[in-house]
Design an enzyme around this catalytic site. Structure first.
Site, short mmCIF file in Angstrom:
data_model
loop_
_atom_site.label_atom_id
_atom_site.label_comp_id
_atom_site.label_asym_id
_atom_site.label_seq_id
_atom_site.Cartn_x
_atom_site.Cartn_y
_atom_site.Cartn_z
N LYS A 1 2.24 -11.92 4.15
CA LYS A 1 3.72 -11.89 3.79
C LYS A 1 4.70 -13.01 4.02
O LYS A 1 5.30 -13.42 3.23
CB LYS A 1 4.06 -10.45 4.05
N GLY B 1 0.86 -1.25 -0.11
CA GLY B 1 -0.09 -0.03 -0.13
C GLY B 1 0.81 1.29 -0.06
O GLY B 1 0.51 2.18 -0.59
N ASN B 2 1.95 1.34 1.02
CA ASN B 2 2.65 2.61 0.77
C ASN B 2 3.47 3.04 -0.36
O ASN B 2 3.93 4.03 -0.53
CB ASN B 2 3.58 2.54 2.26
N LYS C 1 -2.51 -10.00 -2.68
CA LYS C 1 -1.31 -9.81 -3.65
C LYS C 1 0.05 -10.56 -3.20
O LYS C 1 0.72 -10.89 -4.13
CB LYS C 1 -1.07 -8.44 -3.90
N LYS D 1 -12.06 -9.64 4.01
CA LYS D 1 -11.09 -8.62 3.64
C LYS D 1 -12.08 -7.39 3.37
O LYS D 1 -12.88 -7.26 2.58
CB LYS D 1 -10.39 -8.86 2.34
P1 ADP Z 1 1.05 -3.87 2.61
O1 ADP Z 1 -0.17 -2.79 2.23
O2 ADP Z 1 2.45 -3.48 2.18
O3 ADP Z 1 0.60 -5.10 2.42
P2 ADP Z 1 0.22 -4.20 5.62
O4 ADP Z 1 -0.30 -2.80 6.42
O5 ADP Z 1 -0.96 -4.78 5.33
O6 ADP Z 1 1.04 -3.54 4.41
O7 ADP Z 1 1.23 -4.94 6.44
C1 ADP Z 1 2.39 -4.40 6.79
C2 ADP Z 1 2.27 -3.98 8.43
O8 ADP Z 1 2.09 -5.32 9.13
C3 ADP Z 1 3.28 -3.25 9.01
O9 ADP Z 1 3.42 -2.02 9.15
C4 ADP Z 1 3.06 -3.43 10.61
O10 ADP Z 1 2.35 -2.54 11.17
C5 ADP Z 1 2.32 -4.71 10.60
N1 ADP Z 1 2.72 -6.04 11.29
C6 ADP Z 1 1.99 -6.91 11.85
N2 ADP Z 1 2.79 -7.81 12.55
C7 ADP Z 1 4.08 -7.68 12.21
C8 ADP Z 1 5.58 -8.20 12.62
N3 ADP Z 1 5.56 -9.22 13.36
N4 ADP Z 1 6.57 -7.53 12.06
C9 ADP Z 1 6.55 -6.52 11.65
N5 ADP Z 1 5.29 -5.74 11.07
C10 ADP Z 1 4.15 -6.34 11.41
MG MG Z 2 -1.63 -6.09 3.00
#
Ligand code: ADP
Ligand code: MG
Length: 314
Positions: A276, A13-14, A214, A130
């Site tokens: 992820k 997203g970022n 994704k 979702k």
């Molecule tokens: P994207 O849009 O890249 O898919 P998400 O917001 O879905 O991003 O996922 C990334 C987020 O997951 C990070 O910003 C963090 O706040 C969160 N997160 C949850 N658990 C963890 C972890 N164990 N280590 C690092 N980040 C984590």
């Molecule tokens: Mg995500």
């Protein structure tokens, strides 16, 4: 001469922002990070998410039905297709410009509108999870449930949002074309928003009401293209154990075996970091020599050199 390293990059997203102007700005920074890798001698394939964008398109299409009674409701699969083309357009444009600015004139950029087959029996269809689109009031949510058959869920005190199913990707329909383009040296953007979810009905592919994650679609793409690296770019530089707690520790190097233990211990939040890590583990475990990385967009070059990020390997 050694073969170029093939990398599938999954943009989070970022890397794309939340609004049209934000995306326009974000893709310029994203393009710099991607072209850095191309300058390092890597062969890059780009995949990306579409959370805010598919929500935006979905809302716009709902507004259309309010304005014009002749317009039926737009299926979610079509909204995903629209978001793929819109994001692909911005990325394609920014990547082309960034390469030309650096004197790279021989790499064509193209977006492949990608359909991804899902299993109609996937349990995810029975429990939509979702959230997409904007927050609405309880009464608006009721109307949307009745009018469009949407499933609306209350989201942590902030209002109601539509929730959709997120089934696992089974097959990338356009993989043959994607492979041909990659093999001929093109910079390809594919599987945007996890791909347009479709279900096979004989020779017909029917759009499914879902949004594929994704992270999982990128993992399948990386396996199908026999990539060396899957890089998942997100909002954190590394993955943590005990994330946000006093005993938080950042991981730089994790084996598949260790990662599976950490997943079991519940270190990764479902819906954000868990998919992820699952995708990273799946890719790294699929063949010796395959490496997955989770890191920040701006750190992708350092991560590929082993300087930062969280690396997953067999
Ligand atoms: P994207 O849009 O890249 O898919 P998400 O917001 O879905 O991003 O996922 C990334 C987020 O997951 C990070 O910003 C963090 O706040 C969160 N997160 C949850 N658990 C963890 C972890 N164990 N280590 C690092 N980040 C984590
Ligand atoms: Mg995500």
């Amino acid at each position: 001469m050694s073969k170029k390293k093939r990398i599938v990059i999954a943009l989070g997203g970022n890397a794309l922002g939340n609004t049209l102007p934000e995306q326009m700005k974000a893709v310029k920074i994203t393009a710099k990070a991607i072209v850095d890798l191309i300058e390092e001698g890597c062969e890059v394939v780009v995949a990306h998410g579409n959370g805010p964008q598919v929500g935006m398109v979905n809302n716009a299409m709902i507004a259309l039905t309010h304005e014009d009674a002749q317009q039926p409701n737009t299926p979610l699969s079509v909204c995903v297709a629209m978001s793929q083309a819109y994001i692909g357009y911005d990325l394609q444009n920014a990547l082309r410009e960034e390469m030309l600015n650096r004197g790279i004139e021989n790499i064509p950029v193209a977006t492949m509108i990608t359909q991804v087959r899902v299993d109609p029996e996937d349990p995810a269809f029975a429990s939509p999870s979702k959230p997409i689109g904007k927050f609405v009031s309880e009464s608006q949510a009721k109307i949307m449930e009745e009018k469009f058959n949407y499933i609306m869920k209350e989201d942590s005190g902030r209002g109601y949002r539509r929730v959709v199913a997120s089934p696992k990707p089974v097959e990338i329909i356009e993989i043959g074309t994607i492979r041909t383009m990659v093999e001929s040296g093109d910079l390809v953007i594919a599987c945007g928003g996890g791909g347009i979810p479709v279900i096979r009905q004989g020779n017909h592919l029917k759009g499914a009401s879902a949004v594929i994650d994704k992270d999982f679609a990128s993992c399948l793409l990386a396996k199908e293209l026999d990539a060396d690296f899957l890089i998942i770019l997100t909002a954190v530089e590394q993955v943590a154990l005990n994330f946000g707690k006093p005993e938080e520790t950042w991981l730089s190097d994790v084996s598949v075996k260790e990662a599976k233990e950490y997943i079991k211990e519940g270190h990764f939040a479902p819906g954000s970091m868990l998919p992820k890590v699952q995708a990273a583990v799946d890719f790294a475990a699929s063949k010796p020599g395959r490496t997955a990385l989770i890191t920040l967009l701006e750190k992708s070059r350092d991560a590929i050199q082993g300087k930062t990020g969280t690396m997953f390997h067999l």
